[in-house]
Scaffold this active site. Structure first.
Site, PDB file in Angstrom:
ATOM      1  N   LYS A 174       0.816  -1.220   0.000  1.00  0.00           N
ATOM      2  CA  LYS A 174       0.000   0.000   0.000  1.00  0.00           C
ATOM      3  C   LYS A 174       0.852   1.274   0.000  1.00  0.00           C
ATOM      4  O   LYS A 174       2.074   1.223   0.217  1.00  0.00           O
ATOM      5  CB  LYS A 174      -0.925  -0.036   1.227  1.00  0.00           C
ATOM      6  CG  LYS A 174      -1.981  -1.146   1.158  1.00  0.00           C
ATOM      7  CD  LYS A 174      -2.972  -1.043   2.324  1.00  0.00           C
ATOM      8  CE  LYS A 174      -4.048  -2.106   2.236  1.00  0.00           C
ATOM      9  NZ  LYS A 174      -5.069  -1.959   3.312  1.00  0.00           N
ATOM     10  N   TYR A 203     -12.502  -1.917  -4.214  1.00  0.00           N
ATOM     11  CA  TYR A 203     -13.045  -1.994  -2.861  1.00  0.00           C
ATOM     12  C   TYR A 203     -14.577  -1.928  -2.833  1.00  0.00           C
ATOM     13  O   TYR A 203     -15.163  -1.611  -1.793  1.00  0.00           O
ATOM     14  CB  TYR A 203     -12.458  -0.881  -1.983  1.00  0.00           C
ATOM     15  CG  TYR A 203     -11.082  -1.198  -1.441  1.00  0.00           C
ATOM     16  CD1 TYR A 203     -10.871  -2.293  -0.602  1.00  0.00           C
ATOM     17  CD2 TYR A 203      -9.986  -0.390  -1.733  1.00  0.00           C
ATOM     18  CE1 TYR A 203      -9.621  -2.590  -0.092  1.00  0.00           C
ATOM     19  CE2 TYR A 203      -8.714  -0.676  -1.223  1.00  0.00           C
ATOM     20  CZ  TYR A 203      -8.550  -1.771  -0.400  1.00  0.00           C
ATOM     21  OH  TYR A 203      -7.316  -2.063   0.115  1.00  0.00           O
ATOM     22  N   ASN A 252      -2.068   0.253   6.673  1.00  0.00           N
ATOM     23  CA  ASN A 252      -1.602  -1.017   7.251  1.00  0.00           C
ATOM     24  C   ASN A 252      -0.774  -1.854   6.271  1.00  0.00           C
ATOM     25  O   ASN A 252      -0.725  -3.075   6.372  1.00  0.00           O
ATOM     26  CB  ASN A 252      -2.770  -1.794   7.868  1.00  0.00           C
ATOM     27  CG  ASN A 252      -3.827  -2.176   6.856  1.00  0.00           C
ATOM     28  OD1 ASN A 252      -3.691  -1.878   5.678  1.00  0.00           O
ATOM     29  ND2 ASN A 252      -4.868  -2.840   7.321  1.00  0.00           N
ATOM     30  N   HIS A 257      -2.440  -5.325   1.485  1.00  0.00           N
ATOM     31  CA  HIS A 257      -3.740  -5.964   1.254  1.00  0.00           C
ATOM     32  C   HIS A 257      -3.477  -7.406   0.863  1.00  0.00           C
ATOM     33  O   HIS A 257      -2.503  -7.683   0.157  1.00  0.00           O
ATOM     34  CB  HIS A 257      -4.495  -5.277   0.110  1.00  0.00           C
ATOM     35  CG  HIS A 257      -5.637  -6.106  -0.408  1.00  0.00           C
ATOM     36  ND1 HIS A 257      -6.880  -6.070   0.162  1.00  0.00           N
ATOM     37  CD2 HIS A 257      -5.698  -7.040  -1.405  1.00  0.00           C
ATOM     38  CE1 HIS A 257      -7.667  -6.938  -0.474  1.00  0.00           C
ATOM     39  NE2 HIS A 257      -6.974  -7.540  -1.429  1.00  0.00           N
ATOM     40  N   GLU A 284      -9.530 -10.726  -7.872  1.00  0.00           N
ATOM     41  CA  GLU A 284      -8.612  -9.593  -7.686  1.00  0.00           C
ATOM     42  C   GLU A 284      -7.404  -9.698  -8.624  1.00  0.00           C
ATOM     43  O   GLU A 284      -6.938  -8.691  -9.155  1.00  0.00           O
ATOM     44  CB  GLU A 284      -8.196  -9.522  -6.213  1.00  0.00           C
ATOM     45  CG  GLU A 284      -9.385  -9.156  -5.323  1.00  0.00           C
ATOM     46  CD  GLU A 284      -9.067  -9.141  -3.836  1.00  0.00           C
ATOM     47  OE1 GLU A 284      -7.950  -9.521  -3.432  1.00  0.00           O
ATOM     48  OE2 GLU A 284      -9.960  -8.734  -3.066  1.00  0.00           O
TER      49      GLU A 284
HETATM   50  N1  UDP Z   1      -9.910  -0.274   7.164  1.00  0.00           N
HETATM   51  C1  UDP Z   1      -9.960   0.978   7.743  1.00  0.00           C
HETATM   52  N2  UDP Z   1     -10.670   1.108   8.913  1.00  0.00           N
HETATM   53  C2  UDP Z   1     -11.326   0.071   9.509  1.00  0.00           C
HETATM   54  C3  UDP Z   1     -11.255  -1.207   8.905  1.00  0.00           C
HETATM   55  C4  UDP Z   1     -10.544  -1.336   7.727  1.00  0.00           C
HETATM   56  O1  UDP Z   1      -9.389   1.930   7.236  1.00  0.00           O
HETATM   57  O2  UDP Z   1     -11.949   0.269  10.555  1.00  0.00           O
HETATM   58  C5  UDP Z   1      -9.149  -0.431   5.918  1.00  0.00           C
HETATM   59  C6  UDP Z   1      -7.808  -1.125   6.120  1.00  0.00           C
HETATM   60  O3  UDP Z   1      -6.842  -0.509   5.267  1.00  0.00           O
HETATM   61  C7  UDP Z   1      -8.098  -2.544   5.688  1.00  0.00           C
HETATM   62  C8  UDP Z   1      -9.116  -2.334   4.562  1.00  0.00           C
HETATM   63  O4  UDP Z   1      -9.899  -1.229   5.003  1.00  0.00           O
HETATM   64  O5  UDP Z   1      -6.922  -3.215   5.264  1.00  0.00           O
HETATM   65  C9  UDP Z   1     -10.015  -3.505   4.270  1.00  0.00           C
HETATM   66  O6  UDP Z   1     -10.634  -3.925   5.461  1.00  0.00           O
HETATM   67  P1  UDP Z   1     -10.788  -5.475   5.846  1.00  0.00           P
HETATM   68  O7  UDP Z   1     -11.722  -5.552   7.001  1.00  0.00           O
HETATM   69  O8  UDP Z   1     -11.129  -6.241   4.606  1.00  0.00           O
HETATM   70  O9  UDP Z   1      -9.333  -5.878   6.375  1.00  0.00           O
HETATM   71  P2  UDP Z   1      -8.124  -6.737   5.778  1.00  0.00           P
HETATM   72  O10 UDP Z   1      -8.717  -7.880   4.990  1.00  0.00           O
HETATM   73  O11 UDP Z   1      -7.313  -5.798   4.906  1.00  0.00           O
HETATM   74  O12 UDP Z   1      -7.345  -7.197   6.984  1.00  0.00           O
END
Ligand code: UDP
Length: 140
Positions: free
Chosen positions: A11, A51, A114, A117, A128
């Site tokens: 990212k 997304y 974070n 992805h 994807e």
């Molecule tokens: N995210 C965020 N705030 C939240 C939860 C998720 O900004 O409260 C963002 C974060 O970058 C995350 C992405 O949205 O990686 C997708 O969320 P998901 O729950 O699918 O998490 P992941 O699969 O990436 O662990």
């Protein structure tokens, strides 16, 4: 266990800090092989499409803004049970909750920024991968 493929994005927080190599080394050390990789700057439309499953969630707008705030590295990863293997080395969504030794614990900045992805199912991995790569761009 079967050799499968999954999809990863390094990212913008990671490209900004010039740590794409460190992230990739952790993926490789976890038994994953990069079989396709390209550095791109996503358009808003591309990020919103990617997304789309999150579009009703409160963080959708900020997430899209973040994902287009700089370049990313999109990758196809191959390995035994690649999707789960990648999810394991990524760690929990919030780096505060992530286990030691995971990418998000060691390298991520916040729940949004974070670092990585990773697809959350084999079915989504296929969708994807096809969103960003032509079959001939993947060299196993
Ligand atoms: N995210 C965020 N705030 C939240 C939860 C998720 O900004 O409260 C963002 C974060 O970058 C995350 C992405 O949205 O990686 C997708 O969320 P998901 O729950 O699918 O998490 P992941 O699969 O990436 O662990």
């Amino acid at each position: 266990m079967a050799v499968t493929r999954t999809f990863s994005i390094i990212k913008p927080d990671a490209t900004r800090r010039n740590i794409t190599g460190a992230v990739t080394k952790m993926l490789e050390d976890a038994g994953l092989r990069v079989v396709a990789s390209k550095r791109i700057h996503m358009s808003r439309e591309q990020a919103e499409g990617f997304y789309a499953v999150h579009k009703e969630r409160p963080f959708f707008g900020e997430l899209v803004d973040f994902m287009i705030s700089g370049p990313v590295v999109v990758q196809v990863l191959e390995g035994e049970d690649a999707m789960q293997r990648n999810r394991d080395i990524m760690g929990a969504t919030n780096p505060k909750d992530a286990a030691p030794g995971t990418i998000r614990k060691e390298l991520a900045e916040s729940i949004e920024a974070n670092t990585v992805h990773g697809s959350d199912s084999d079915e989504n991995a296929a969708i994807e991968i096809a969103y960003f790569f032509k079959p001939e761009e993947i060299v196993g």
